[in-house]
Enzyme design. Structure first.
Site, PDB file in Angstrom:
ATOM      1  N   ASP A  46     -21.349   9.676 -33.735  1.00  0.00           N
ATOM      2  CA  ASP A  46     -21.030  10.392 -32.512  1.00  0.00           C
ATOM      3  C   ASP A  46     -20.188  11.641 -32.799  1.00  0.00           C
ATOM      4  OD1 ASP A  46     -21.286  10.482 -29.798  1.00  0.00           O
ATOM      5  OD2 ASP A  46     -20.024   8.742 -29.373  1.00  0.00           O
ATOM      6  N   ASP A  47     -20.654  12.807 -32.356  1.00  0.00           N
ATOM      7  CA  ASP A  47     -19.852  14.042 -32.427  1.00  0.00           C
ATOM      8  C   ASP A  47     -19.500  14.480 -33.853  1.00  0.00           C
ATOM      9  OD1 ASP A  47     -19.885  13.929 -29.684  1.00  0.00           O
ATOM     10  OD2 ASP A  47     -17.710  14.027 -29.407  1.00  0.00           O
ATOM     11  N   CYS A  84     -24.206  14.133 -25.914  1.00  0.00           N
ATOM     12  CA  CYS A  84     -24.680  12.825 -26.425  1.00  0.00           C
ATOM     13  C   CYS A  84     -25.952  12.312 -25.763  1.00  0.00           C
ATOM     14  CB  CYS A  84     -23.597  11.759 -26.248  1.00  0.00           C
ATOM     15  SG  CYS A  84     -22.048  12.159 -27.045  1.00  0.00           S
ATOM     16  N   HIS A 138     -27.630   6.414 -25.463  1.00  0.00           N
ATOM     17  CA  HIS A 138     -26.399   6.545 -24.688  1.00  0.00           C
ATOM     18  C   HIS A 138     -26.385   5.376 -23.717  1.00  0.00           C
ATOM     19  CE1 HIS A 138     -22.894   8.812 -23.378  1.00  0.00           C
ATOM     20  NE2 HIS A 138     -23.139   8.227 -22.234  1.00  0.00           N
ATOM     21  N   HIS A 358     -24.876  15.610 -32.562  1.00  0.00           N
ATOM     22  CA  HIS A 358     -24.774  17.063 -32.364  1.00  0.00           C
ATOM     23  C   HIS A 358     -23.536  17.537 -33.102  1.00  0.00           C
ATOM     24  CE1 HIS A 358     -21.805  15.777 -29.515  1.00  0.00           C
ATOM     25  NE2 HIS A 358     -22.722  15.152 -28.821  1.00  0.00           N
TER      26      HIS A 358
END
Ligand code: NAG
Ligand code: NAG
Ligand code: NAG
Ligand code: NAG
Ligand code: NAG
Ligand code: NAG
Length: 639
Positions: A46-47, A84, A138, A358
């Site tokens: 994530d991120d 996300c 998600h 991302h």
């Protein structure tokens, strides 16, 4: 349900056969019952921006770097939207946001767009046991309230019980009180349930892998994969290949992680962005206000003015430090997972794909978080490990030695291999290699040193394993299908809402083969000569509620509030964006209603500090790029 028999053919050969379709080494061993399939381990972070050690960045990530040293590592992999839920729905269905109709968090493609077959569903329908651990889809409305179970998964998706403490007041503050902070180094023992979501996700993944590798036979369980309540425990003679998806939460906010990891990054060693100012001539619509970072207790006290107030430079170091430390903590959980994969006997027959959902901005342009079309938000890590193909130059006894980042740092200091942590030099030079052709790129080959059986090993970058060609996250679905030789989803037609099985990406397996060929004794390959040029552009998009951001919610507008869509195209030379009127009912952009344009020229401005779209000298170029942007991704496919 019948299960195929198994090949004795080594998987190494299998991949040569798959990727070099002209060859068929495997067939001499093919059993009458069918063809063996490799497993897939799909790791989603994530991120995560590509600032890992293996990408030339300052983050201490020895376990991911070790994986990278045995993988094809993509340096120009772009997500389709830097948020996300839309990004994950896009790459798990292989379709772009305009086709999934998801730009926020509040619709499920099967209800809102079409009954699209997903990546894990496709594997499940081809006899794979599929399981989801942690954040893969998600969670919530965007995946039907159950992570698309049972369509995508053989067993219900697992979510750590400690996810619910995300905003618990557990972070020690300067005044001694416990708060809900963005920067949150903690003692795990003092946490609710004495654990953290990523630790629990690892535990669950390890349990599943160990169960899968257990020698016991549970024939009755295997008889009906649809009704399996627990993980099948296959024997040598009766096994099911698996598709195991593991989604770790860190380095997503809040940066809650075991506090030892903070010591890896003394503040004095953390470089901050060299371009902390808003780009020249940037249109207001391109700006995101990082609303998510204005809420936590330790940051909201700053009361940054909207829309352009940004963090004082004195905050940049600590914010980066916490992002980096949370990432090193996650790296160790990746290392533990790979270690269990190997101990369970799967390291030689499992394709491993590792991705971030991302990118992330860490003060460049004065921006934080994602929510934008800047390249820092759209570029994400992507690497693929293919046994027998990408790991042939690895000469350690074990593939996945577990390396403790806390120990590695000590060794690193002793050897000082990448002590020069110049963010924005090595990383950017590497990533913009194409723009600045004569720069020496990977100057320091050695990344980490670790000890194995009393002998010292180095993890080195293998130059030929870095692939600069453009890939998009919509390519992941067709690529994984290609790599295990199940039906590759065909390219979707213009409007594909009523077509369940197709994708808006293409397999990049041929690219990997092409890049790895030098490391393997040669063979014929018509796959590579099937196209003359690879993708010449990538496409991303981001929605906005209005031209000037007004409030914290403007980064993530609900569908009903979307009036503008920014369509972005990255070519070798340019990053070009048009922000145009968008109708949220018809899901159509209006190309005659252009709110703003952005043009960044990679050769002279790789960091995107100066928008020159309105510069008269580029008038013709802008017209040309505008045409190409409108023609879209279909015009840029390999041919
Ligand atoms: C791929 O699958 C097809 C159909 O299932 C089979 O005919 C072919 O032999 C397989 N190719 C390889 C290289 O295993
Ligand atoms: C959607 O696809 C799934 C899986 O193929 C199928 O079971 C289901 O019936 C479909 N739903 C609709 C509404 O067509
Ligand atoms: C793993 O196997 C054990 C023993 O059979 C079982 O109790 C456990 O539920 C299994 N775990 C999972 C995740 O299925
Ligand atoms: C749409 O925007 C308006 C104005 O900012 C806001 O009051 C409203 O809550 C938004 N609607 C949704 C569904 O977010
Ligand atoms: C597109 O935008 C133009 C310019 O604002 C406007 O005149 C036209 O009506 C719009 N078209 C649609 C279909 O909304
Ligand atoms: C990509 O190449 C095709 C020709 O093969 C060309 O038509 C198209 O304009 C190019 N796209 C970009 C974005 O350069």
């Amino acid at each position: 349900m019948d299960f195929p028999g198994w090949l004795v053919c080594p998987i190494k050969m299998y991949f040569l056969a798959v990727v070099w379709s002209a060859l068929a080494f495997c067939f001499q061993h093919t059993s009458a019952l069918g063809t063996d399939k490799p497993n897939v381990l799909f790791i989603v972070i994530d991120d995560l921006r590509p600032s890992l050690g293996c990408y030339g960045g300052p983050i201490i990530s020895p376990n991911i770097d070790q994986l990278a040293a045995q993988s094809a590592v993509f340096t120009n992999a772009m997500v389709q939207q830097s948020l996300c839920a839309p990004s994950r729905t896009s790459f798990l269905t292989g379709r772009r946001p305009d086709t999934t109709k998801l730009y926020d968090f509040y619709s499920y493609w099967r209800d809102a767009a079409g009954n699209y077959t997903t990546l894990p569903q496709h594997f499940k329908e081809h006899g794979y046991f599929t399981a989801s651990i942690g954040k893969v889809f998600h969670p919530g409305i965007a995946s039907g309230g159950n992570d698309d179970y049972p369509y995508s998964w053989s067993i219900p998706a697992y979510h750590p019980s400690t996810d619910k403490y995300i905003y618990a007041k557990v972070c020690p503050s300067i005044d001694g009180s416990l708060k809900s902070n963005a920067m949150c180094p903690i003692d795990v023992d003092k946490m609710p349930e004495k654990t953290l979501p990523d630790l629990q996700a690892f535990d669950r993944a390890a349990e599943i892998l160990r169960n899968l590798s257990s020698a016991e036979t549970f024939k009755d369980r295997l008889e009906d994969i649809e009704s399996m309540e627990t993980v099948p425990t296959p024997s040598h003679h009766m096994k099911t290949p698996f598709f195991l998806a593991v989604g770790y939460r860190k380095p997503h906010l809040p940066w809650k992680y075991p506090k030892e990891y903070q010591t890896l990054y003394p503040l004095s060693s953390v470089e901050i962005a060299s371009n902390p100012n808003i780009p020249d001539q940037m249109p207001s619509v391109a700006w995101e206000v990082f609303g998510r970072m204005r809420k936590d207790a330790d940051l909201r006290t700053l009361k940054l003015p909207l829309p352009y107030g940004t963090f004082p430079l004195s905050y940049h170091g600590p914010l980066r430090q916490n992002y980096y430390a949370a990432t090193s903590f996650m790296d160790y959980q990746v290392g533990r997972l790979l270690n269990v994969l190997e101990e369970s006997g799967f390291a030689d027959n499992t394709v491993i794909m590792f991705v971030g959902d991302h990118g992330w901005q860490l003060g460049e342009h004065g921006e934080w978080c994602k929510f934008s079309n800047f390249e820092l938000a759209t570029r994400a890590p992507l690497m693929v490990h293919i046994p027998g193909l990408t790991d042939t130059r690895w000469n350690s006894v074990k593939k996945f030695n577990l390396i403790d980042p806390l120990q590695t740092e000590k060794k690193m200091t002793d050897n000082a291999p990448i002590k020069d942590k110049k963010m924005g030099t090595k990383l950017d030079r590497y990533l913009h290699k194409n723009a600045v052709s004569d720069v020496e790129i990977l100057d320091e080959r050695q990344l980490y040193t670790f000890t194995e059986d009393n002998s010292t090993k180095n993890i080195e970058r293998l130059d030929n394993a870095y692939i600069e060609d453009f890939v998009e996250f919509v390519d992941i679905f067709p690529t994984l299908a290609d790599l295990v030789n199940i039906t590759i989803p065909p390219i979707c037609p213009e409007k594909s809402f009523n077509i369940d099985f197709c994708s808006e990406g293409v397999s990049f397996a041929p690219l990997i083969e092409h890049r790895m060929r030098d490391g393997i004794s040669s063979g014929n390959s018509d796959r590579v000569t099937n196209f003359r040029r690879w993708k010449n552009a990538t496409f991303s998009q981001y929605p906005r509620p209005r031209v000037v951001p007004e409030d914290e919610g403007s980064d993530v507008p609900h569908l009903v509030n979307i009036t503008i869509m920014g369509y972005s195209m990255r070519t070798r030379e340019y990053h070009y964006t048009e922000w145009i009127g968008f109708n949220h009912i018809t899901f159509e952009g209006n190309w005659t209603d252009v709110k703003a344009k952005e043009l960044y020229i990679n050769a002279i401005d790789p960091d995107q500090n100066q928008n020159v779209a309105d510069d008269m000298q580029y008038e013709t170029l802008v017209r040309d790029l505008s045409q190409r942007l409108k023609r879209g991704w279909r015009d840029c496919l390999p041919n």
